[in-house]
Scaffold this motif. Structure first.
Motif, PDB file in Angstrom:
ATOM      1  N   THR A  20      35.802  61.851  29.713  1.00  0.00           N
ATOM      2  CA  THR A  20      36.888  60.912  29.888  1.00  0.00           C
ATOM      3  C   THR A  20      37.903  61.211  29.174  1.00  0.00           C
ATOM      4  O   THR A  20      38.170  61.752  28.201  1.00  0.00           O
ATOM      5  CB  THR A  20      36.378  59.761  29.295  1.00  0.00           C
ATOM      6  N   ALA A  21      39.288  60.877  30.038  1.00  0.00           N
ATOM      7  CA  ALA A  21      40.715  61.224  29.598  1.00  0.00           C
ATOM      8  C   ALA A  21      41.116  59.790  29.462  1.00  0.00           C
ATOM      9  O   ALA A  21      40.837  58.928  30.230  1.00  0.00           O
ATOM     10  CB  ALA A  21      41.681  61.987  30.497  1.00  0.00           C
ATOM     11  N   TYR A  22      41.716  59.482  28.282  1.00  0.00           N
ATOM     12  CA  TYR A  22      42.520  58.308  27.770  1.00  0.00           C
ATOM     13  C   TYR A  22      44.000  58.466  28.020  1.00  0.00           C
ATOM     14  O   TYR A  22      44.331  59.298  27.324  1.00  0.00           O
ATOM     15  CB  TYR A  22      42.184  57.466  26.635  1.00  0.00           C
ATOM     16  N   VAL A  23      44.736  57.683  28.763  1.00  0.00           N
ATOM     17  CA  VAL A  23      45.920  57.827  28.973  1.00  0.00           C
ATOM     18  C   VAL A  23      46.575  56.324  28.509  1.00  0.00           C
ATOM     19  O   VAL A  23      46.587  55.378  28.786  1.00  0.00           O
ATOM     20  CB  VAL A  23      46.318  57.906  30.483  1.00  0.00           C
ATOM     21  N   ALA A  24      47.733  56.601  27.544  1.00  0.00           N
ATOM     22  CA  ALA A  24      48.433  55.499  26.700  1.00  0.00           C
ATOM     23  C   ALA A  24      49.784  55.282  27.559  1.00  0.00           C
ATOM     24  O   ALA A  24      50.559  56.085  27.963  1.00  0.00           O
ATOM     25  CB  ALA A  24      48.639  55.849  25.379  1.00  0.00           C
ATOM     26  N   ASN A  25      49.768  54.135  28.217  1.00  0.00           N
ATOM     27  CA  ASN A  25      50.976  53.712  29.039  1.00  0.00           C
ATOM     28  C   ASN A  25      51.780  52.746  28.314  1.00  0.00           C
ATOM     29  O   ASN A  25      51.641  51.607  28.065  1.00  0.00           O
ATOM     30  CB  ASN A  25      50.485  53.008  30.371  1.00  0.00           C
ATOM     31  N   GLU A  26      53.005  53.203  27.657  1.00  0.00           N
ATOM     32  CA  GLU A  26      53.973  52.427  27.031  1.00  0.00           C
ATOM     33  C   GLU A  26      54.602  51.543  27.752  1.00  0.00           C
ATOM     34  O   GLU A  26      54.647  50.021  27.204  1.00  0.00           O
ATOM     35  CB  GLU A  26      55.104  53.524  26.683  1.00  0.00           C
ATOM     36  N   GLY A  27      54.671  51.454  28.947  1.00  0.00           N
ATOM     37  CA  GLY A  27      55.346  50.233  29.760  1.00  0.00           C
ATOM     38  C   GLY A  27      54.855  49.084  30.030  1.00  0.00           C
ATOM     39  O   GLY A  27      55.300  48.155  30.366  1.00  0.00           O
ATOM     40  N   VAL A  28      53.068  49.003  29.893  1.00  0.00           N
ATOM     41  CA  VAL A  28      52.380  47.907  30.171  1.00  0.00           C
ATOM     42  C   VAL A  28      51.539  47.633  28.876  1.00  0.00           C
ATOM     43  O   VAL A  28      50.847  46.609  28.948  1.00  0.00           O
ATOM     44  CB  VAL A  28      51.578  48.064  31.238  1.00  0.00           C
ATOM     45  N   GLY A  29      51.759  48.270  27.822  1.00  0.00           N
ATOM     46  CA  GLY A  29      50.708  48.057  26.667  1.00  0.00           C
ATOM     47  C   GLY A  29      49.329  48.178  26.840  1.00  0.00           C
ATOM     48  O   GLY A  29      48.368  47.523  26.623  1.00  0.00           O
ATOM     49  N   GLY A  30      48.984  49.290  27.712  1.00  0.00           N
ATOM     50  CA  GLY A  30      47.654  49.452  27.993  1.00  0.00           C
ATOM     51  C   GLY A  30      47.269  50.818  27.875  1.00  0.00           C
ATOM     52  O   GLY A  30      48.090  51.814  28.022  1.00  0.00           O
ATOM     53  N   VAL A  31      45.821  50.847  27.991  1.00  0.00           N
ATOM     54  CA  VAL A  31      45.514  52.348  27.987  1.00  0.00           C
ATOM     55  C   VAL A  31      44.527  52.798  29.304  1.00  0.00           C
ATOM     56  O   VAL A  31      43.721  51.782  29.738  1.00  0.00           O
ATOM     57  CB  VAL A  31      44.696  52.697  26.891  1.00  0.00           C
ATOM     58  N   THR A  32      44.654  53.541  30.085  1.00  0.00           N
ATOM     59  CA  THR A  32      43.990  53.875  31.579  1.00  0.00           C
ATOM     60  C   THR A  32      43.079  54.929  31.083  1.00  0.00           C
ATOM     61  O   THR A  32      43.067  56.154  30.849  1.00  0.00           O
ATOM     62  CB  THR A  32      44.848  54.459  32.506  1.00  0.00           C
ATOM     63  N   PRO A  33      41.646  54.610  31.236  1.00  0.00           N
ATOM     64  CA  PRO A  33      40.540  55.544  31.289  1.00  0.00           C
ATOM     65  C   PRO A  33      40.172  56.261  32.488  1.00  0.00           C
ATOM     66  O   PRO A  33      40.425  55.607  33.682  1.00  0.00           O
ATOM     67  CB  PRO A  33      39.311  54.588  30.680  1.00  0.00           C
ATOM     68  N   ILE A  34      40.163  57.601  32.506  1.00  0.00           N
ATOM     69  CA  ILE A  34      39.864  58.159  33.778  1.00  0.00           C
ATOM     70  C   ILE A  34      38.559  58.947  33.584  1.00  0.00           C
ATOM     71  O   ILE A  34      38.517  60.062  32.663  1.00  0.00           O
ATOM     72  CB  ILE A  34      41.131  59.182  34.142  1.00  0.00           C
ATOM     73  N   GLN A  35      37.525  58.817  34.411  1.00  0.00           N
ATOM     74  CA  GLN A  35      36.481  59.550  34.516  1.00  0.00           C
ATOM     75  C   GLN A  35      36.887  61.088  35.337  1.00  0.00           C
ATOM     76  O   GLN A  35      37.290  61.122  36.210  1.00  0.00           O
ATOM     77  CB  GLN A  35      35.329  59.153  35.511  1.00  0.00           C
ATOM     78  N   ILE A  36      36.795  61.968  34.413  1.00  0.00           N
ATOM     79  CA  ILE A  36      37.467  63.254  34.928  1.00  0.00           C
ATOM     80  C   ILE A  36      36.640  63.943  36.112  1.00  0.00           C
ATOM     81  O   ILE A  36      37.280  64.392  37.011  1.00  0.00           O
ATOM     82  CB  ILE A  36      37.484  64.356  33.727  1.00  0.00           C
TER      83      ILE A  36
END
Length: 377
Positions: free
Chosen positions: A246-262
């Motif tokens: 899993t990759a976790y991407v922090a998104n500054e514009g929405v105050g959220g983190v997106t998990p990606i199943q690689i």
């Protein structure tokens, strides 16, 4: 820093006379130094060492002008600091916390990555469109390697054979064969690639395009880009779990983190964290992702723990006003968070947080504008 971490404002790194290996190079014959966090003070032209065992800050080490990028050799013997306005890299010997002579590189060194064998540091020079290889045994720079326009990030495969350079302005990634220091054909990705991270098995490079809100996977065996993966607005940091799933991407514009199943490129539901998340790190056991988020004016910044098994966020931990970077100690017991502060009240501190309790300790004063940090292995 633990795991695979890249952040625009905080992780993912970034110089003349030669130094002998015994003076400031990397040598496995040296005893391991104590675990130390090195904090880059971008407006003080210095680096502050923090002793992890006691949470005490040692005297600042003078480096070049406008330091930002930082990386450490795998044996923990030498820290390399990229000085943007000096066009140099400063090597710091960790055994004595002394800086060696500056190493000349290109314009605006913004990122540094070191091969797993510790023999070569690769420096991305943003305004030169080049990468400078530095032999760590002698601290001598080699001939610059031409890549795409605006190289902003660099990562090296676990086998050490290839360095991947994200060219922000060109919208490409350049692979460099480390055995010969030759650049291969550029790989087209989404526009504005600013971050890059490689899975622990070395099979996939994930390229984050911050202006496009996309993540492009590259198969390293063939250097071909797969379909881009849509994430939330303004991705600022990426971290990959130690198992590479899993990759976790922090998104500054929405105050959220997106998990990606690689393995599948599947995006899971966004995880709500604090305002403007801009740094992320994963614990050595892979069980928790920690996300640093800047606070609004008058409200504290936070660090939010996320359980990777369930992607559920825990209670936010106060972490100053404008946390910009974080790193986790090798034993996983302490998180170190830099705090620049805001325009009304500069902080210039680093706060230790105990992971077992989520309790912040007393902030430690460092230099002006602490923006990046690394911890010795």
């Amino acid at each position: 820093m633990t795991g695979k971490l890249v952040t625009r404002s905080g992780w993912v790194m970034a110089a003349g006379a030669a130094l002998a290996a015994t003076a400031c190079g990397s040598s496995p014959a040296h005893p391991a130094p104590p675990v130390t966090a090195y904090v880059v003070n971008s407006q003080a032209s210095s680096v502050t060492p923090i002793q992890v065992a006691t949470d005490t800050a040692d005297p600042a080490i003078k480096v070049g002008v406008s330091p930002f990028a930082i990386a450490i050799t795998p044996d923990g013997q030498t820290v390399y600091v990229g000085n943007q306005d000096s066009r140099t890299v400063t090597p710091i010997r960790t055994a004595t916390n002394t800086a060696g002579p500056a190493i000349a590189v290109g314009r605006d060194p913004v990122a540094i990555a070191i091969t797993p064998d510790g023999r070569t540091a690769y420096v991305a020079n943003d305004h030169s469109g080049t990468v400078t290889p530095i032999r760590t045994a002698t601290n001598q720079p080699g001939p610059a390697i031409t890549v795409g326009s605006g190289p902003a990030a660099i990562a090296i495969t676990p086998d050490g054979q290839t360095a991947y350079v994200a060219n922000d302005t060109a919208g490409t990634v350049t692979p460099i064969e480390t055995a010969t220091n030759t650049a291969g054909p550029s790989i087209k990705v989404a526009s504005g690639p600013a971050l890059i991270a490689i899975t622990p098995n070395g099979k996939t490079a994930l390229v984050v395009s911050s202006t496009s809100d996309l993540v492009t996977p590259i198969r390293t065996a063939t250097n071909t880009a797969g379909p881009s993966i849509k994430v939330d607005r303004d991705p600022e940091a990426i971290a990959i779990t130690p198992d590479g799933q899993t990759a976790y991407v922090a998104n500054e514009g929405v105050g959220g983190v997106t998990p990606i199943q690689i393995a599948t490129g599947t995006v899971e539901p966004s995880i709500k964290v604090g305002t403007a998340p801009d740094a992320i790190a994963i614990s050595p056991d892979g069980k928790t992702a920690y996300v640093a988020s800047q606070g609004l004016v008058g409200y504290p910044g936070t660090v939010t723990p996320i359980r990777t098994a369930t992607n559920q966020p825990g209670a936010p931990i106060n972490a100053g006003s404008v946390p910009s970077a974080l790193a986790i100690s090798p034993d996983g017991k302490t998180i170190y968070v830099t705090d620049i502060g805001d325009f009304r009240s500069p902080a210039d501190t680093v706060t230790p947080i105990r992971t077992a309790t989520g309790t912040p300790g007393p902030p430690m004063k460092v230099g002006t504008a602490p923006t990046t940090l690394v911890i010795t292995p």
